[in-house]
Design a protein around this motif. Structure first.
Motif, mmCIF file in Angstrom:
data_model
loop_
_atom_site.group_PDB
_atom_site.id
_atom_site.type_symbol
_atom_site.label_atom_id
_atom_site.label_comp_id
_atom_site.label_asym_id
_atom_site.label_seq_id
_atom_site.Cartn_x
_atom_site.Cartn_y
_atom_site.Cartn_z
ATOM 1 N N ALA A 49 44.926 -63.436 24.352
ATOM 2 C CA ALA A 49 45.117 -62.237 25.175
ATOM 3 C C ALA A 49 45.235 -62.582 26.654
ATOM 4 N N ARG A 50 44.753 -63.763 27.023
ATOM 5 C CA ARG A 50 44.826 -64.222 28.418
ATOM 6 C C ARG A 50 45.880 -65.320 28.588
ATOM 7 N N ASP A 51 46.774 -65.420 27.604
ATOM 8 C CA ASP A 51 47.890 -66.385 27.636
ATOM 9 C C ASP A 51 47.436 -67.831 27.748
ATOM 10 N N VAL A 52 46.340 -68.165 27.087
ATOM 11 C CA VAL A 52 45.843 -69.545 27.062
ATOM 12 C C VAL A 52 46.267 -70.175 25.743
ATOM 13 N N GLU A 53 46.846 -71.386 25.826
ATOM 14 C CA GLU A 53 47.211 -72.110 24.608
ATOM 15 C C GLU A 53 45.940 -72.595 23.923
ATOM 16 N N VAL A 54 45.811 -72.311 22.626
ATOM 17 C CA VAL A 54 44.600 -72.648 21.875
ATOM 18 C C VAL A 54 44.980 -73.361 20.585
ATOM 19 N N VAL A 55 44.221 -74.404 20.264
ATOM 20 C CA VAL A 55 44.357 -75.090 18.987
ATOM 21 C C VAL A 55 42.972 -75.123 18.354
ATOM 22 N N ALA A 56 42.855 -74.596 17.130
ATOM 23 C CA ALA A 56 41.607 -74.698 16.378
ATOM 24 C C ALA A 56 41.776 -75.848 15.397
ATOM 25 N N ALA A 57 41.176 -76.967 15.714
ATOM 26 C CA ALA A 57 41.322 -78.165 14.886
ATOM 27 C C ALA A 57 40.619 -77.964 13.543
ATOM 28 N N ALA A 58 41.319 -78.287 12.481
ATOM 29 C CA ALA A 58 40.745 -78.183 11.129
ATOM 30 C C ALA A 58 39.974 -79.473 10.832
#
Length: 94
Positions: A49-58
């Motif tokens: 929602a704040r235009d931050v690139e996010v990666v949730a590592a598995a």
């Protein structure tokens, strides 16, 4: 960029995010034991929602060295600065 994330006892979270630069890092979220990458969903929503690139590592949770190598490879695959965020269960030893 300043990020403040507070988890509450009821499972909800508060997030405050202040961007101070055009060079914001990608945020890499790493879960601990007894969780999976989907456990970061509320945080991912707030950051998107704040235009931050996010990666949730598995995180595979096979061994400490193997998990560290996996996370290292995820971070290395991003061509930008990274803010690495980890979490562990509240009852686990530090």
């Amino acid at each position: 960029m300043d990020i403040y994330l507070r988890a509450r006892d009821d499972g909800s979270t508060d997030l405050q995010l202040e961007l101070r630069s055009d060079h914001t890092p990608a945020v890499v979220l790493v879960h601990g034991a007894f969780a999976e990458s989907a456990s970061w969903y509320p945080v991912i929503e707030m950051l998107h929602a704040r235009d931050v690139e996010v990666v949730a590592a598995a995180n595979p949770l096979r061994s400490v060295s193997g998990d560290a190598a996996y996370v290292r490879d995820v971070v290395a695959g991003l061509d930008r600065p990274v803010l690495l965020v980890g979490r562990r269960p509240a009852a686990s030893p530090s």
